[in-house]
Scaffold this motif. Structure first.
Motif, PDB file in Angstrom:
ATOM      1  N   LEU A 211      -3.153  -6.498  -9.611  1.00 47.12           N
ATOM      2  CA  LEU A 211      -4.327  -6.350  -8.757  1.00 47.12           C
ATOM      3  C   LEU A 211      -3.938  -6.716  -7.328  1.00 47.12           C
ATOM      4  CD1 LEU A 211      -7.381  -5.907  -8.339  1.00 47.12           C
ATOM      5  CD2 LEU A 211      -7.689  -8.333  -8.925  1.00 47.12           C
ATOM      6  N   TRP A 212      -4.249  -5.805  -6.406  1.00 43.91           N
ATOM      7  CA  TRP A 212      -3.920  -5.992  -4.989  1.00 43.91           C
ATOM      8  C   TRP A 212      -5.184  -5.933  -4.150  1.00 43.91           C
ATOM      9  CZ3 TRP A 212       1.060  -6.573  -2.914  1.00 43.91           C
ATOM     10  CH2 TRP A 212       2.096  -6.486  -3.837  1.00 43.91           C
ATOM     11  N   ARG A 213      -5.141  -6.624  -3.005  1.00 46.60           N
ATOM     12  CA  ARG A 213      -6.222  -6.583  -2.022  1.00 46.60           C
ATOM     13  C   ARG A 213      -5.638  -6.067  -0.716  1.00 46.60           C
ATOM     14  NH1 ARG A 213      -7.678 -10.128   2.060  1.00 46.60           N
ATOM     15  NH2 ARG A 213      -6.294 -11.739   1.275  1.00 46.60           N
ATOM     16  N   VAL A 214      -6.391  -5.185  -0.061  1.00 46.44           N
ATOM     17  CA  VAL A 214      -5.998  -4.679   1.252  1.00 46.44           C
ATOM     18  C   VAL A 214      -7.006  -5.229   2.254  1.00 46.44           C
ATOM     19  CG1 VAL A 214      -5.561  -2.629   2.652  1.00 46.44           C
ATOM     20  CG2 VAL A 214      -5.133  -2.554   0.182  1.00 46.44           C
ATOM     21  N   ASP A 215      -6.520  -5.970   3.257  1.00 48.74           N
ATOM     22  CA  ASP A 215      -7.447  -6.561   4.231  1.00 48.74           C
ATOM     23  C   ASP A 215      -7.803  -5.569   5.336  1.00 48.74           C
ATOM     24  OD1 ASP A 215      -5.378  -6.565   6.125  1.00 48.74           O
ATOM     25  OD2 ASP A 215      -5.051  -8.725   6.031  1.00 48.74           O
ATOM     26  N   ASP A 216      -8.581  -6.014   6.309  1.00 48.70           N
ATOM     27  CA  ASP A 216      -9.064  -5.161   7.402  1.00 48.70           C
ATOM     28  C   ASP A 216      -7.940  -4.560   8.238  1.00 48.70           C
ATOM     29  OD1 ASP A 216     -11.478  -6.058   6.495  1.00 48.70           O
ATOM     30  OD2 ASP A 216     -11.874  -7.388   8.182  1.00 48.70           O
ATOM     31  N   HIS A 217      -6.759  -5.170   8.209  1.00 50.50           N
ATOM     32  CA  HIS A 217      -5.637  -4.716   9.028  1.00 50.50           C
ATOM     33  C   HIS A 217      -4.625  -3.899   8.230  1.00 50.50           C
ATOM     34  CE1 HIS A 217      -7.246  -7.334  12.094  1.00 50.50           C
ATOM     35  NE2 HIS A 217      -7.236  -8.324  11.228  1.00 50.50           N
ATOM     36  N   GLY A 218      -4.954  -3.597   6.965  1.00 54.49           N
ATOM     37  CA  GLY A 218      -4.058  -2.810   6.137  1.00 54.49           C
ATOM     38  C   GLY A 218      -2.987  -3.607   5.428  1.00 54.49           C
ATOM     39  N   ASN A 219      -3.031  -4.937   5.547  1.00 61.15           N
ATOM     40  CA  ASN A 219      -2.060  -5.779   4.859  1.00 61.15           C
ATOM     41  C   ASN A 219      -2.425  -5.882   3.376  1.00 61.15           C
ATOM     42  OD1 ASN A 219      -0.628  -6.521   7.285  1.00 61.15           O
ATOM     43  ND2 ASN A 219      -2.407  -7.771   7.771  1.00 61.15           N
TER      44      ASN A 219
ATOM     45  N   ALA B  55     -17.409  -5.508  -6.215  1.00 59.18           N
ATOM     46  CA  ALA B  55     -18.872  -5.630  -6.230  1.00 59.18           C
ATOM     47  C   ALA B  55     -19.386  -6.736  -5.307  1.00 59.18           C
ATOM     48  CB  ALA B  55     -19.355  -5.887  -7.656  1.00 59.18           C
ATOM     49  N   LYS B  56     -18.503  -7.590  -4.838  1.00 60.29           N
ATOM     50  CA  LYS B  56     -18.927  -8.677  -3.939  1.00 60.29           C
ATOM     51  C   LYS B  56     -19.297  -8.167  -2.553  1.00 60.29           C
ATOM     52  CE  LYS B  56     -16.446 -12.318  -6.328  1.00 60.29           C
ATOM     53  NZ  LYS B  56     -15.498 -13.419  -6.214  1.00 60.29           N
ATOM     54  N   GLY B  57     -18.951  -6.917  -2.238  1.00 61.60           N
ATOM     55  CA  GLY B  57     -19.370  -6.300  -0.996  1.00 61.60           C
ATOM     56  C   GLY B  57     -18.556  -6.660   0.237  1.00 61.60           C
ATOM     57  N   HIS B  58     -17.382  -7.230   0.076  1.00 62.66           N
ATOM     58  CA  HIS B  58     -16.535  -7.527   1.236  1.00 62.66           C
ATOM     59  C   HIS B  58     -15.903  -6.237   1.746  1.00 62.66           C
ATOM     60  CE1 HIS B  58     -16.966 -11.802   0.617  1.00 62.66           C
ATOM     61  NE2 HIS B  58     -16.641 -11.653  -0.654  1.00 62.66           N
ATOM     62  N   LYS B  59     -15.356  -6.281   2.944  1.00 60.23           N
ATOM     63  CA  LYS B  59     -14.735  -5.095   3.534  1.00 60.23           C
ATOM     64  C   LYS B  59     -13.396  -4.748   2.886  1.00 60.23           C
ATOM     65  CE  LYS B  59     -16.637  -5.744   8.169  1.00 60.23           C
ATOM     66  NZ  LYS B  59     -16.291  -5.979   9.561  1.00 60.23           N
ATOM     67  N   GLN B  60     -12.773  -5.707   2.210  1.00 54.90           N
ATOM     68  CA  GLN B  60     -11.458  -5.451   1.626  1.00 54.90           C
ATOM     69  C   GLN B  60     -11.537  -4.406   0.512  1.00 54.90           C
ATOM     70  OE1 GLN B  60     -12.591  -8.681   1.958  1.00 54.90           O
ATOM     71  NE2 GLN B  60     -11.259  -9.390   3.579  1.00 54.90           N
ATOM     72  N   LEU B  61     -10.440  -3.706   0.357  1.00 52.05           N
ATOM     73  CA  LEU B  61     -10.280  -2.781  -0.768  1.00 52.05           C
ATOM     74  C   LEU B  61      -9.441  -3.472  -1.835  1.00 52.05           C
ATOM     75  CD1 LEU B  61      -9.411   0.549   1.060  1.00 52.05           C
ATOM     76  CD2 LEU B  61     -11.535  -0.011  -0.122  1.00 52.05           C
TER      77      LEU B  61
END
Length: 178
Positions: free
Chosen positions: A119-127, A149-155
């Motif tokens: 499982l990976w997270r992508v932040d607002d800057h593409g990291n 489902a938490k609604g944060h901007k991260q993918l």
């Protein structure tokens, strides 16, 4: 002692990843390893389930059986947490401490090895940041949907390390596939 009974709360909200079927019934396992009695509960449609949480050589395992179930279900099934980084290592550890050879087992998980689904997270800057590793895609996807489902901007996306792409591909579910 290499096999210890521990509190059931140590397995709270952990998805099991089945490793193998041991050659013993619950009663035989209890006597052999002097762990006390398995806990009992009724499972809808499956009947009586006997279950215990154990520490075997430093790793936590779930053992369970259905004594009134179909043939084979009365034997102890050994599972490790789906978040195991290497189910083959956990399998080998259990067999060594239980003094068993693979030939004595009634069934073995065919896909033992390093966690395949990350499982990976992508932040607002593409990291990209690795968050967790899983043995099964289903559980990895379930955790991803909980974060999404938490609604944060991260993918959030699940990567299959057997394919190991440079980057995932944005999927229909609002996360990355592969």
């Amino acid at each position: 002692m290499s096999v210890q009974r521990i509190a059931a709360e140590c397995w709270n909200r952990i998805e099991p990843f089945w490793l193998c079927v041991l050659p013993w019934t619950c009663e035989e396992f209890e006597r052999r390893w002097d762990i006390g009695s398995f806990d009992e509960c009724e499972e809808d449609g499956l009947g009586l389930r006997r279950v215990a949480v154990l520490r075997i050589g430093g790793t936590i395992y779930l053992v369970d059986a259905y004594p009134n179930g179909s043939p084979g279900a009365e034997r102890v099934h050994l599972s490790v947490a789906d978040t195991s980084h290497d189910s083959r290592r956990d399998f080998d550890n259990a067999l060594a401490h239980l003094c068993l050879d693979q030939s004595e087992l009634l069934a073995i998980q065919p896909e033992l090895g390093p966690a395949r689904w990350w499982l990976w997270r992508v932040d607002d800057h593409g990291n990209e940041f690795e968050m967790a590793r899983f043995q099964s895609r289903g559980y990895a996807e379930w955790v991803r949907t909980k974060y999404a489902a938490k609604g944060h901007k991260q993918l959030y996306y699940v990567r299959d390390t057997a394919i190991a792409p440079e980057r995932g591909v944005l999927g229909e579910a609002g996360g990355y596939d592969r």
